[in-house]
Design an enzyme around this catalytic site. Structure first.
Site, PDB file in Angstrom:
ATOM      1  N   HIS A 509     -92.789 -10.210   3.453  1.00  0.00           N
ATOM      2  CA  HIS A 509     -92.859 -10.937   2.182  1.00  0.00           C
ATOM      3  C   HIS A 509     -94.228 -11.604   2.006  1.00  0.00           C
ATOM      4  CE1 HIS A 509     -91.276 -13.627  -1.064  1.00  0.00           C
ATOM      5  NE2 HIS A 509     -92.265 -14.378  -0.614  1.00  0.00           N
ATOM      6  N   GLU A 510     -94.615 -12.386   2.996  1.00  0.00           N
ATOM      7  CA  GLU A 510     -95.886 -13.113   2.874  1.00  0.00           C
ATOM      8  C   GLU A 510     -97.058 -12.155   2.749  1.00  0.00           C
ATOM      9  OE1 GLU A 510     -95.924 -16.129   2.152  1.00  0.00           O
ATOM     10  OE2 GLU A 510     -93.820 -16.455   2.613  1.00  0.00           O
ATOM     11  N   HIS A 513     -97.827 -11.220  -0.749  1.00  0.00           N
ATOM     12  CA  HIS A 513     -98.722 -12.162  -1.438  1.00  0.00           C
ATOM     13  C   HIS A 513    -100.172 -11.861  -1.067  1.00  0.00           C
ATOM     14  CE1 HIS A 513     -95.671 -14.757  -3.128  1.00  0.00           C
ATOM     15  NE2 HIS A 513     -95.148 -15.050  -1.951  1.00  0.00           N
ATOM     16  N   HIS A 516    -101.512  -8.910  -2.930  1.00  0.00           N
ATOM     17  CA  HIS A 516    -101.781  -9.272  -4.324  1.00  0.00           C
ATOM     18  C   HIS A 516    -103.163  -9.949  -4.424  1.00  0.00           C
ATOM     19  CE1 HIS A 516     -99.698 -10.976  -8.227  1.00  0.00           C
ATOM     20  NE2 HIS A 516    -100.565 -10.029  -8.493  1.00  0.00           N
TER      21      HIS A 516
HETATM   22 ZN    ZN Z   1     -93.291 -15.886  -1.560  1.00  0.00          ZN
END
Ligand code: ZN
Length: 722
Positions: A509-510, A513, A516
């Site tokens: 998940h991290e 980021h 992105h």
């Molecule tokens: Zn997050």
């Protein structure tokens, strides 16, 4: 204007992306950044751009005493730059106003990012004290810029003739967003209203800092102390050893300490057989910030909510939520309420079915008590073991941290986007466990630096989050230095770090980021700003690769034997994916509804400190989310999200999940883990930041608007028949 956005009173949450994954923060005795070199003779390294690659911060030379002077000087410098723009006698142009504003505040931006990065990842008393001193000044600084009538007049003049300026789409959007930023900050208010606005912002900045510090203090202060090891029956040897270590670290050598996490639920509740101890832990957890004493947050929360409502009113909105949602992809309180109130009854119904099963299990054990909130995790773990015949701890030997990171997270990114990773041992780090990687594109060009800080420590706030020390911008000629933070308990020296499944998905998940941020390819720094309810979308999508068969088989190997994760064990994990989902959806939706309840009220209908708990109870009841054995994931007095950048925005996780589930569906329809798919996602979405309207970006990627069906199936939230 990048720096102004960063220096919002909610600064910390604008720079850092808070995430859902929370794991235990162990206390240990690691030294935090010290300021022993207080001779004052050394030069302040924050005052000049770093000469390390991509402007990577010189952590080895940055000391506590450098922050305050650098940030104060940075504010003064930016005010001079803004003064020059505002008082320019030449008529406003895009270049002499918008571009000049984008270029302002570089010293402040550089030093504030390091400061707030460390205040979350590796804080100490001095950093905390600086934050208390400077938070009102940050708010004043932001207002000084956004409420400058001369500056607004220039932006406003350009905005009125925006269609005749020959701007490209990204520049046009920058102008529109900047103009909106001024209006939303109060540029159209009269002088006395603006004066009140400044007072509100300054007071709120201090209250928010106080709230955040109370939450951290309360977590440490209310950790559970146990006198007799027999009470810890059910915990593993390792967990008991950790509880002992936590006690020793506090100088309580004869006892055991169970630290608390941010959330209402606490992991030890799943394993402790002692029901009285479970009750004690639960009550300590949900009583945080509302049980009196030094760190009680009821007064702070009441004042913050009233000030927000007043500010919204000044700006012409019925509530803070209406104000905040206006520039989100959701747009209106109605849209958010519709989503949450459609889902809540189904989630609660699912949770009630689960509760009945747990009650049956309690009866089968010959007990007569009624299921209480502190029993849920314990009996649901027992039920999981019964139904699916596996214990989560059986998985851990297959999830060794380095394997998961390099052969899992990095490997997936390489397959999808062609990027490669090389560890950099030459760059300084702020803690011995932090590592830095150089990220290269498929053509060999260097894309970014990636910083990973995986371990829990007393100097680190809870949860998991991502941030960038340097952001990409064509105008500024910068490339990303992007960081991920988790809170994985650090094993004893020489032992491997074995993750839970939850920690594995949090790592993916991290990194979503980070992708992105690292793939960003925009001109203006402000173009990287995306709506809060869009931020979690790319990171949630990246979680899909954690159990993608080709990826999983590459990283999930036994740390001692090298054997692959047995397929039957994995099948059990998949089969149990919806297990306890009623509970999970209910606790999340209850917290989201609570957030909306607080922020959709006018100032005169909000409670004083004494009424905070009653307000919370009523709000949950009205929303139909008051199933007493499933408390909200966070109660108001320790709900840091809604005091920071997720105010009226905690719904964002499920809002983003609609896009996430629909995107996973797209990958499945297009052959899954393929370079072409990754390249398409990168080109249409990940590289575009907020340079276009978020929903247009989504359509560019998906070819249509998002549809909700995939999410409902994933969460078991399809309407109940009959
Ligand atoms: Zn997050």
């Amino acid at each position: 204007m990048n720096v102004v956005k960063i220096l919002a009173s909610t600064l910390i949450f604008s720079v850092l992306v808070a995430c859902t994954g929370e794991v235990a923060v162990e206390s240990d005795s690691d030294d935090v950044a010290e300021s022993d070199n207080a001779t004052g003779a050394s030069e302040n390294p924050l005052l000049t751009p770093s000469d390390l690659q991509f402007g990577y911060p010189p952590f080895d030379r940055i000391k506590n005493e450098h922050f305050e002077s650098a940030m104060l000087q940075g504010m003064a410098e930016q005010r001079n730059e803004i003064e020059a723009i505002a008082s320019n006698e030449a008529p406003p142009t895009f270049a002499n106003t918008l571009v000049a504003m984008e270029q302002s505040g570089q010293l402040l931006n550089r030093s504030a990012r390091v400061f707030f990065g460390l205040s979350s990842a590796h804080t100490n008393d001095e950093i905390e004290a600086i934050q208390v001193r400077l938070s009102p000044q940050f708010a004043e600084h932001e207002d000084a810029i956004l409420l400058d009538p001369r500056l607004f007049a220039r932006v406003d003049a350009l905005h009125r003739e925006r269609d005749e300026l020959g701007l490209d789409p990204e520049a046009l959007r920058l102008l529109e967003e900047t103009h909106q930023g001024f209006v939303r900050a109060g540029a159209l208010l009269n002088a006395s209203e603006q004066e009140r606005m400044r007072e509100i912002n300054t007071e709120m900045a201090s209250l928010q800092t106080a709230f955040r510090q109370n939450v951290l203090s309360e977590v440490n202060d209310r950790a559970i102390v146990v006198d007799d090891v027999a009470q810890l029956d059910g915990l593993s040897e390792g967990e008991i050893a950790s509880a002992k270590a936590a006690a020793v670290a506090r100088g309580q050598d004869d006892q055991w300490v169970i630290p608390l996490l941010n959330t209402s639920g606490q992991p030890a509740l799943a394993r402790l057989t002692n029901r009285e101890l479970r009750e004690r832990i639960y009550k300590a957890s949900v009583g945080r910030g509302s049980s009196g004493g030094e760190y009680d947050n009821r007064q702070n929360i009441s004042k913050i909510m009233k000030l927000r409502a007043e500010r919204a009113r000044l700006l012409g909105y019925p509530s803070h939520a209406a104000f905040n949602l206006e520039n989100q992809t959701a747009r209106t309180t109605e849209a958010v309420n519709t989503l949450l109130t459609d889902l809540a009854p189904v989630a609660v119904a699912n949770a009630k079915t689960e509760a009945a099963e747990l009650q049956t299990l309690i009866a089968a054990e010959g007990e007569t008590f009624e299921l209480a909130p502190w029993d849920w995790a314990y009996y649901s773990e027992a039920l999981r073991a019964q139904k699916y015949a596996f214990d989560e701890s059986e998985l851990k030997p297959y999830f060794e941290l380095n394997n998961v990171l390099v052969r899992g997270v990095f490997h997936a990114a390489e397959q999808l986007y062609g990027i490669t990773f090389t560890q950099r041992n030459d760059l300084p780090v702020y803690h011995e466990t932090v590592r830095v990687w150089e990220v290269r594109n498929a053509d060999g060009s260097v894309l970014a630096l990636f910083v990973e800080d995986m371990y829990a420590r007393a100097s680190k706030r809870g949860g998991a989050w991502a941030m960038s020390y340097v952001s990409q911008s064509g105008l500024m000629g910068t490339q990303p230095v992007s960081a991920n933070h988790l809170n994985i308990p650090r094993p004893p020296e020489g032992e491997p770090t074995l993750l839970t499944w939850d920690e594995v998905t949090t790592l993916f998940h991290e990194f979503g980021h980070a992708l992105h941020a690292m793939f960003a390819d925009v001109q203006y720094p402000s173009s990287l700003s995306v709506p809060r309810d869009f931020v979690e979308y790319p990171s949630q999508v990246n979680e899909m690769w954690a159990d993608w068969p080709e990826i999983l088989s590459n990283y999930a190997v036994h740390h001692e034997t090298g054997e692959s994760l047995p397929p039957e064990l994995l099948e059990k994990v998949s089969a149990s994916a919806l297990f306890n989902e009623g509970f999970r959806s209910t606790e999340y939706l209850a917290a989201s509804l609570l957030d909306q309840a607080w922020h959709q009220k006018s100032a005169d209908t909000l409670p004083n400190a004494e009424g905070v708990l009653a307000f919370e109870t009523n709000a949950l009841k009205e929303a139909g989310a008051d199933f007493e054995v499933v408390p909200p994931r966070y109660r108001t007095t320790y709900f840091s999200h809604i005091v920071g950048g997720y105010s009226a925005g905690y719904y964002s996780y499920i809002w983003s999940e609609v896009l996430d589930a629909d995107t996973v569906q797209w990958f499945l329809e297009n052959g899954g883990l393929r370079r072409e798919n990754g390249d398409h996602f990168r080109a249409t979405l990940l590289s575009r930041g907020g340079s276009e309207d978020a929903m247009s970006l989504y359509r560019n990627f998906r070819g249509r608007d998002a549809e909700i069906e995939a999410l409902l199936i994933r969460r078991g939230l399809t309407p109940i028949e009959g």
